[in-house]
Design an enzyme around this catalytic site. Sequence first.
Site, mmCIF file in Angstrom:
data_model
loop_
_atom_site.group_PDB
_atom_site.id
_atom_site.type_symbol
_atom_site.label_atom_id
_atom_site.label_comp_id
_atom_site.label_asym_id
_atom_site.label_seq_id
_atom_site.Cartn_x
_atom_site.Cartn_y
_atom_site.Cartn_z
ATOM 1 N N ARG A 10 41.927 -12.483 -3.761
ATOM 2 C CA ARG A 10 42.766 -13.533 -3.203
ATOM 3 C C ARG A 10 43.838 -12.923 -2.317
ATOM 4 N NH1 ARG A 10 44.178 -17.202 -6.833
ATOM 5 N NH2 ARG A 10 46.197 -17.714 -5.970
ATOM 6 N N LYS A 45 49.901 -23.286 -6.415
ATOM 7 C CA LYS A 45 50.195 -24.702 -6.177
ATOM 8 C C LYS A 45 51.205 -25.224 -7.181
ATOM 9 C CE LYS A 45 45.824 -25.934 -5.424
ATOM 10 N NZ LYS A 45 44.633 -26.785 -5.433
ATOM 11 N N GLU A 67 40.886 -28.218 -5.163
ATOM 12 C CA GLU A 67 41.222 -29.243 -6.139
ATOM 13 C C GLU A 67 42.347 -30.085 -5.524
ATOM 14 O OE1 GLU A 67 42.348 -27.717 -9.985
ATOM 15 O OE2 GLU A 67 42.776 -29.738 -10.715
HETATM 16 P P1 ATP Z 1 46.345 -22.054 -6.837
HETATM 17 O O1 ATP Z 1 46.145 -20.795 -7.612
HETATM 18 O O2 ATP Z 1 47.253 -21.929 -5.694
HETATM 19 O O3 ATP Z 1 46.675 -23.246 -7.692
HETATM 20 P P2 ATP Z 1 43.610 -22.771 -6.853
HETATM 21 O O4 ATP Z 1 42.674 -21.646 -6.865
HETATM 22 O O5 ATP Z 1 43.800 -23.478 -8.127
HETATM 23 O O6 ATP Z 1 44.949 -22.319 -6.173
HETATM 24 P P3 ATP Z 1 41.861 -24.532 -5.470
HETATM 25 O O7 ATP Z 1 42.188 -25.803 -4.823
HETATM 26 O O8 ATP Z 1 41.011 -24.534 -6.669
HETATM 27 O O9 ATP Z 1 43.247 -23.846 -5.775
HETATM 28 O O10 ATP Z 1 41.299 -23.499 -4.401
HETATM 29 C C1 ATP Z 1 40.290 -23.807 -3.470
HETATM 30 C C2 ATP Z 1 39.663 -22.520 -3.014
HETATM 31 O O11 ATP Z 1 40.643 -21.678 -2.413
HETATM 32 C C3 ATP Z 1 39.073 -21.744 -4.169
HETATM 33 O O12 ATP Z 1 37.802 -21.266 -3.789
HETATM 34 C C4 ATP Z 1 40.042 -20.633 -4.395
HETATM 35 O O13 ATP Z 1 39.421 -19.513 -4.921
HETATM 36 C C5 ATP Z 1 40.597 -20.393 -2.988
HETATM 37 N N1 ATP Z 1 41.931 -19.811 -3.056
HETATM 38 C C6 ATP Z 1 42.984 -20.265 -3.745
HETATM 39 N N2 ATP Z 1 44.038 -19.439 -3.622
HETATM 40 C C7 ATP Z 1 43.639 -18.420 -2.825
HETATM 41 C C8 ATP Z 1 44.260 -17.232 -2.311
HETATM 42 N N3 ATP Z 1 45.522 -16.929 -2.606
HETATM 43 N N4 ATP Z 1 43.529 -16.423 -1.520
HETATM 44 C C9 ATP Z 1 42.267 -16.724 -1.206
HETATM 45 N N5 ATP Z 1 41.622 -17.813 -1.649
HETATM 46 C C10 ATP Z 1 42.287 -18.654 -2.446
HETATM 47 MG MG MG Z 2 41.232 -23.680 -8.768
#
Ligand code: ATP
Ligand code: MG
Length: 560
Positions: A263, A273, A37
């Site tokens: 994760r 984020k 995102e």
């Molecule tokens: P955050 O929790 O940091 O805001 P998010 O999941 O909202 O992260 P996205 O931009 O939606 O951020 O994530 C893109 C991809 O990265 C998704 O498939 C998500 O599952 C993966 N991802 C995010 N954080 C992690 C993590 N800590 N370990 C592994 N994969 C991750």
């Molecule tokens: Mg997300």
Amino acid sequence: MSEEAATGNNFLRHLVREDINQGRLAEQALVTRFPPEPNGYLHIGHAKSICLNFGLAKQFGGQCHLRFDDTNPAKEEQRYIDAIKEDIQWLGFEWNGPVRFASDYFDTLYEYAEHLIQSGKAYVCELNAEEMREYRGTLTEPGRNSPYRERSAEENLALFRAMRDGQFDDGSKVLRAKIDMTAGNINLRDPIIYRIRKQHHHQTGDKWCIYPTYDFTHGQSDAIEGITHSICTLEFEDHRPLYEWFIANLPVPAQPKQYEFARLNLNYTVTSKRKLKNLVDEHVVAGWDDPRMPTIAGMRRRGFTPGSLRHFCEMVGVARSEGVVDVAMLEHAIRDDLDKNAPRAMCVLEPLKLVITNYPDDKVETLSAPGHPNRDDLGMRQLPFSKEIYIEREDFREEANKKYKRLVLGKKVRLRNAYVLFAEEAIKDEAGNIVEVHCSYDPDTLGEDPSDGVKPKGVIHWVSASHGKQAEVRLYDRLFNHEAPDRGGEAFLDHVNPDSLRVLENCWIEPSLAEANPEQGFQFERTGYFVADRLDHRGDKPVFNRTIALRDTWGKAENA
Ligand code: ATP
Ligand code: MG
């Protein structure tokens, strides 16, 4: 690579291999995607997801798409899109086809929504947020049907089109899937699939004032793109039945499947984020790419290499059980890489001037030293040597016990890659501070032991005072001094390490270092691994960042 090594500690590799072996997936037909995102910079957790998705595609000869998951225009920005693309390429991956956006599919998603309405599987609901929560029930109690649930398809269609045409206010109506208000899985209790949001979108401009939810977007986008394995983190496990419900109830062109993995969590680090944005907005750090940030851009600026991050992600593995990885493992990965690959150089961080009284005033010698102790390919470097040199202030003492193997008054020390010196006199200012040390040198000790048989105990680094260049060195350390900085929720800012950055402006580097390219990494002998700052380093104003100390001092502190 053997199959064993190729699948290793990554259960998804096994799974794809099985899909191919069992004929469920053709050779080279794997299609994955990385779906960020664009609401912030990517962090080390995303690096794991990138290595996983792009890595699987690479290993099995498939494809990996980059698709921005852009259904929430309020929080998304073009600069994040640009930074994310740059980070992925820097990590060493390239997406197949164009950069994609979930918003590319808004027209199709809208048609899918009408399709659900026409088949009696979606309705426009006017409950407000509070009522919606009340009707939803809880984990232990079933929900209740919305009073708007039994509207006719015609009425729903007219209302939904009026929503699209901007006739209602934000939040006044939503479109919901009609599934089951008594389902054990709350995600199936008539989830919202479209909401009104009169908001400009970075890709679609002002075309839309209704936006689909993540759940209504993700699986259908996967299907449109022909994704075979839609890999996400474990928190989406409970959304899988909904993902499957949409795929089963819509005329989608393919049948993608969702798989979840744990994760990455790192101690001493926050990887959310929202919290990282907080650190930027509160000016705790200088920006998203501050070298203390666990963002890919921050780690890059800190001097981490793409290979070290990929290696770290490989070591961490891919499993379904949650755990916390020690940040020391990440630090080990970069230390190991730089130890093997970074050229050696000398830099005096906190200088003390040393005058060699028996060295001719105008003489300059050019000594040479290996670029790396066991990498001949890194060649030799030239070191000018002269009467006045700088050494590290902490490498001289007037008196010391035997454990102190550096320069002591009346004793010898070896200068790294140069001669043996003997300390004769400490010159002090009126306040008693040592301002200069007078020494004599033994001209027969270049690469030889002293002829009197008394070997110096220590070796110290140095830089010629008349040839070295002044530099700024930024000493970075862990941003948090607490193992689990965000365990206490919002109080994570209380755990910021006050010593996470020390800027030294009067450092002295050997002359060749001024020629370093931005982002070039070095081991400064005896002091650590450093990188020429990507943005601020210039030949006439050198700036180096400490990537990592030579040894892990945090582990020692913890054990003490
Ligand atoms: P955050 O929790 O940091 O805001 P998010 O999941 O909202 O992260 P996205 O931009 O939606 O951020 O994530 C893109 C991809 O990265 C998704 O498939 C998500 O599952 C993966 N991802 C995010 N954080 C992690 C993590 N800590 N370990 C592994 N994969 C991750
Ligand atoms: Mg997300």
